[in-house]
Design a protein around this motif. Structure first.
Motif, PDB file in Angstrom:
ATOM      1  N   VAL A  35     -54.274  24.845  16.446  1.00 42.08           N
ATOM      2  CA  VAL A  35     -54.155  25.380  17.802  1.00 42.08           C
ATOM      3  C   VAL A  35     -55.539  25.850  18.203  1.00 42.08           C
ATOM      4  O   VAL A  35     -56.166  26.641  17.487  1.00 42.08           O
ATOM      5  CB  VAL A  35     -53.151  26.552  17.871  1.00 42.08           C
ATOM      6  N   LYS A  36     -56.040  25.370  19.325  1.00 46.65           N
ATOM      7  CA  LYS A  36     -57.431  25.593  19.702  1.00 46.65           C
ATOM      8  C   LYS A  36     -57.799  27.073  19.664  1.00 46.65           C
ATOM      9  O   LYS A  36     -57.124  27.915  20.260  1.00 46.65           O
ATOM     10  CB  LYS A  36     -57.708  25.020  21.100  1.00 46.65           C
ATOM     11  N   ASP A  37     -58.872  27.359  18.920  1.00 49.20           N
ATOM     12  CA  ASP A  37     -59.420  28.715  18.799  1.00 49.20           C
ATOM     13  C   ASP A  37     -58.397  29.728  18.286  1.00 49.20           C
ATOM     14  O   ASP A  37     -58.564  30.929  18.483  1.00 49.20           O
ATOM     15  CB  ASP A  37     -59.976  29.208  20.148  1.00 49.20           C
ATOM     16  N   THR A  38     -57.351  29.242  17.592  1.00 46.36           N
ATOM     17  CA  THR A  38     -56.297  30.159  17.132  1.00 46.36           C
ATOM     18  C   THR A  38     -55.852  29.910  15.699  1.00 46.36           C
ATOM     19  O   THR A  38     -55.751  30.839  14.908  1.00 46.36           O
ATOM     20  CB  THR A  38     -55.074  30.070  18.063  1.00 46.36           C
ATOM     21  N   ILE A  39     -55.561  28.649  15.339  1.00 42.64           N
ATOM     22  CA  ILE A  39     -55.014  28.348  14.002  1.00 42.64           C
ATOM     23  C   ILE A  39     -55.790  27.186  13.394  1.00 42.64           C
ATOM     24  O   ILE A  39     -56.014  26.158  14.049  1.00 42.64           O
ATOM     25  CB  ILE A  39     -53.517  27.998  14.062  1.00 42.64           C
ATOM     26  N   TRP A  40     -56.147  27.369  12.108  1.00 46.06           N
ATOM     27  CA  TRP A  40     -56.812  26.323  11.331  1.00 46.06           C
ATOM     28  C   TRP A  40     -56.100  26.180   9.991  1.00 46.06           C
ATOM     29  O   TRP A  40     -55.603  27.172   9.435  1.00 46.06           O
ATOM     30  CB  TRP A  40     -58.281  26.663  11.081  1.00 46.06           C
ATOM     31  N   ILE A  41     -56.049  24.970   9.474  1.00 45.06           N
ATOM     32  CA  ILE A  41     -55.533  24.769   8.124  1.00 45.06           C
ATOM     33  C   ILE A  41     -56.651  24.220   7.246  1.00 45.06           C
ATOM     34  O   ILE A  41     -57.486  23.440   7.694  1.00 45.06           O
ATOM     35  CB  ILE A  41     -54.307  23.836   8.092  1.00 45.06           C
ATOM     36  N   PHE A  42     -56.673  24.674   5.998  1.00 42.80           N
ATOM     37  CA  PHE A  42     -57.650  24.241   5.004  1.00 42.80           C
ATOM     38  C   PHE A  42     -56.873  23.578   3.864  1.00 42.80           C
ATOM     39  O   PHE A  42     -55.940  24.179   3.315  1.00 42.80           O
ATOM     40  CB  PHE A  42     -58.430  25.432   4.451  1.00 42.80           C
ATOM     41  N   GLU A  43     -57.265  22.366   3.516  1.00 41.08           N
ATOM     42  CA  GLU A  43     -56.528  21.606   2.519  1.00 41.08           C
ATOM     43  C   GLU A  43     -57.404  21.244   1.324  1.00 41.08           C
ATOM     44  O   GLU A  43     -58.568  20.896   1.480  1.00 41.08           O
ATOM     45  CB  GLU A  43     -55.959  20.323   3.140  1.00 41.08           C
ATOM     46  N   GLN A  44     -56.797  21.339   0.152  1.00 42.13           N
ATOM     47  CA  GLN A  44     -57.363  20.835  -1.088  1.00 42.13           C
ATOM     48  C   GLN A  44     -56.291  19.992  -1.767  1.00 42.13           C
ATOM     49  O   GLN A  44     -55.234  19.754  -1.188  1.00 42.13           O
ATOM     50  CB  GLN A  44     -57.825  22.004  -1.979  1.00 42.13           C
ATOM     51  N   LEU A  45     -56.570  19.513  -2.976  1.00 45.05           N
ATOM     52  CA  LEU A  45     -55.601  18.709  -3.715  1.00 45.05           C
ATOM     53  C   LEU A  45     -55.223  19.392  -5.012  1.00 45.05           C
ATOM     54  O   LEU A  45     -56.004  20.178  -5.577  1.00 45.05           O
ATOM     55  CB  LEU A  45     -56.184  17.333  -4.048  1.00 45.05           C
ATOM     56  N   GLN A  46     -54.025  19.096  -5.491  1.00 45.80           N
ATOM     57  CA  GLN A  46     -53.635  19.496  -6.835  1.00 45.80           C
ATOM     58  C   GLN A  46     -52.668  18.448  -7.374  1.00 45.80           C
ATOM     59  O   GLN A  46     -52.013  17.744  -6.598  1.00 45.80           O
ATOM     60  CB  GLN A  46     -52.965  20.865  -6.843  1.00 45.80           C
ATOM     61  N   GLY A  47     -52.605  18.329  -8.697  1.00 46.59           N
ATOM     62  CA  GLY A  47     -51.681  17.356  -9.250  1.00 46.59           C
ATOM     63  C   GLY A  47     -51.813  17.199 -10.745  1.00 46.59           C
ATOM     64  O   GLY A  47     -52.611  17.864 -11.407  1.00 46.59           O
ATOM     65  N   ILE A  48     -50.999  16.286 -11.274  1.00 47.88           N
ATOM     66  CA  ILE A  48     -50.981  15.965 -12.698  1.00 47.88           C
ATOM     67  C   ILE A  48     -50.928  14.445 -12.825  1.00 47.88           C
ATOM     68  O   ILE A  48     -50.127  13.783 -12.140  1.00 47.88           O
ATOM     69  CB  ILE A  48     -49.762  16.595 -13.405  1.00 47.88           C
ATOM     70  N   LEU A  49     -51.774  13.875 -13.686  1.00 52.41           N
ATOM     71  CA  LEU A  49     -51.774  12.441 -13.964  1.00 52.41           C
ATOM     72  C   LEU A  49     -51.861  11.616 -12.681  1.00 52.41           C
ATOM     73  O   LEU A  49     -51.096  10.683 -12.457  1.00 52.41           O
ATOM     74  CB  LEU A  49     -50.519  12.059 -14.766  1.00 52.41           C
ATOM     75  N   HIS A  50     -52.773  11.956 -11.830  1.00 54.83           N
ATOM     76  CA  HIS A  50     -53.024  11.263 -10.565  1.00 54.83           C
ATOM     77  C   HIS A  50     -51.879  11.404  -9.558  1.00 54.83           C
ATOM     78  O   HIS A  50     -51.897  10.733  -8.519  1.00 54.83           O
ATOM     79  CB  HIS A  50     -53.326   9.775 -10.780  1.00 54.83           C
ATOM     80  N   THR A  51     -50.888  12.232  -9.860  1.00 53.30           N
ATOM     81  CA  THR A  51     -49.842  12.520  -8.872  1.00 53.30           C
ATOM     82  C   THR A  51     -50.319  13.710  -8.062  1.00 53.30           C
ATOM     83  O   THR A  51     -50.133  14.867  -8.451  1.00 53.30           O
ATOM     84  CB  THR A  51     -48.499  12.817  -9.563  1.00 53.30           C
ATOM     85  N   ILE A  52     -50.968  13.438  -6.937  1.00 51.53           N
ATOM     86  CA  ILE A  52     -51.679  14.473  -6.193  1.00 51.53           C
ATOM     87  C   ILE A  52     -51.019  14.743  -4.845  1.00 51.53           C
ATOM     88  O   ILE A  52     -50.552  13.826  -4.173  1.00 51.53           O
ATOM     89  CB  ILE A  52     -53.165  14.085  -6.001  1.00 51.53           C
ATOM     90  N   VAL A  53     -50.930  16.029  -4.497  1.00 50.69           N
ATOM     91  CA  VAL A  53     -50.381  16.435  -3.199  1.00 50.69           C
ATOM     92  C   VAL A  53     -51.292  17.513  -2.606  1.00 50.69           C
ATOM     93  O   VAL A  53     -52.013  18.209  -3.340  1.00 50.69           O
ATOM     94  CB  VAL A  53     -48.945  16.979  -3.319  1.00 50.69           C
TER      95      VAL A  53
END
Length: 395
Positions: A35-53
């Motif tokens: 949402v402009k100038d209001t909400i931001w999301i920051f994403e990284q990865l996690q997983g096991i044996l290349h099963t990443i989300v």
């Protein structure tokens, strides 16, 4: 807003051995304005044996200036730099929220994150616990003088004029499952941790920075080559989603040990990253149907592990919580995993919990895909670790 000036040192996460999940000591971060100038999301990865989300935190600008952070991710140099770009424009980080007591993959980041923003107050979900020893939060790296439990009455929180929240707290005996849903009134946005998910059809951008895990899982068997095409990225993501949600979906057949090693000797790639050719799966032709049923056109749903093992331990409590959340006037949901944000109205959120009721209109996930988790439940009940599930009968 995305990462720029790529420097691998900026991805460093030295505390990865505490929770040794892929990608271990190197974590990329992507950020997006929701949402402009209001909400931001920051994403990284996690997983096991290349099963990443994806694992995701949400940053919201407060009306009086400053930022509230829901469910921190790893504070790598890259992540902190991106946050400081917001700080320079919108004010300091004022509040850090840990909205779960049981999600170790969220809890592990809070102490290091709080140290990078020493002026912020830390609010945590009630009934925090640790395993194998139940240690005080200060021993787990939380700043003692700045950490407090979220008040039971959300009107007592210092950010109450901008947020409502509802606490789901299920006593599991040796610990609690706790999730705190936040409602940002001004943007009509619901924040949740693990309670509901939505599965995207295509792989998220964070998973495509290094597409190798997608390509690894795109194959139907060990003898297929690992090839980078848009179709393979998409197929790999959809199979990863089935693994991540069901653990052992019905469309996958485990290869016998001897056959697995024979296939590995003939595999086109036998590098360490390809686990030396080991690929103990054979996907059946109907796997796409399983994914389409799981995705359900992106509708919100409760993950099978929660449907089977956790929420049936206190069904009325869960439904009361879902009813309270569904009374808020939200129009989109940001979850800490899989797709976000996704459009959803309160009734759609509430419908995700109808599995706890004797509701003939509820469209359940396929029993065949639930089989492994059902077997796990039966084993835990037999050992006295869990109690049998039950549903609430509609009158």
């Amino acid at each position: 807003m995305n990462s720029q000036n790529i420097n691998p040192k900026d991805w460093s996460w030295p505390f990865w051995p505490v929770v040794p999940l892929y990608p271990y000591g190197k974590r990329r971060t992507l950020s997006f304005e929701v949402v402009k100038d209001t909400i931001w999301i920051f994403e990284q990865l996690q997983g096991i044996l290349h099963t990443i989300v994806p694992i995701r935190m949400t940053i919201i600008k407060l009306e009086a200036g400053g930022l509230l952070i829901y469910a921190p991710v790893a504070p790598t140099p890259e992540c902190v730099r991106l946050i400081n770009e917001l700080v320079s424009e919108h004010g300091a980080v004022k509040y850090i929220i840990l909205p779960t007591s049981s999600g170790l993959e969220h809890k592990v980041f809070v102490g290091p994150f709080a140290r990078r923003f020493p002026q912020a107050e830390v609010f945590v979900a009630p009934h925090q616990w640790s395993f194998p020893f139940n240690l005080p939060l200060s021993w787990l790296g939380f700043p003692q003088k700045r950490t407090q439990v979220l008040p039971t009455d959300d009107r007592q929180a210092p950010f109450a004029h901008e947020f409502d929240y509802a606490i789901l707290d299920i006593n599991l005996g040796k610990g609690s499952f706790v999730e705190v849903a936040f409602f940002h009134k001004r943007s009509r946005t619901l924040l949740v941790t693990d309670s509901v998910l939505s599965i995207p059809e295509a792989p998220p951008a964070i998973a495509q920075l290094d597409p190798y895990p997608l390509l690894f899982h795109a194959r139907d068997n060990a003898l297929q080559a690992i090839a980078d095409t848009p179709a393979n990225r998409r197929q790999g993501w959809q199979k990863i989603a089935l693994f991540a949600v069901y653990f052992r979906p019905s469309a996958v057949e485990l290869t016998r040990l001897g056959q697995m090693f024979r296939d590995a000797l003939q595999a086109p790639e036998r590098s360490p990253r390809a686990y030396f050719g080991l690929f103990p799966f054979r996907w059946q032709a109907n796997w796409q149907r399983s994914f389409d049923h799981l995705r359900g056109n992106g509708r919100p749903f409760v993950a099978p592990i929660l449907q089977t093992l956790i929420f049936p331990q206190a069904p009325q409590q869960v439904l009361d919580w879902a009813d309270k959340v569904a009374n808020w006037d939200f129009q989109q949901i940001i979850s800490c995993h899989f797709d976000s944000p996704f459009f959803a109205l309160p009734q759609q959120f509430r419908n995700a919990f109808a599995f706890l009721e004797n509701n003939s209109n509820y469209q359940s996930l396929p029993e065949a895909d639930h089989k492994f988790i059902k077997e796990l439940e039966a084993n835990l009940v037999k050992r006295g670790i869990a109690t049998p599930a039950f549903v609430i009968r509609n009158s």
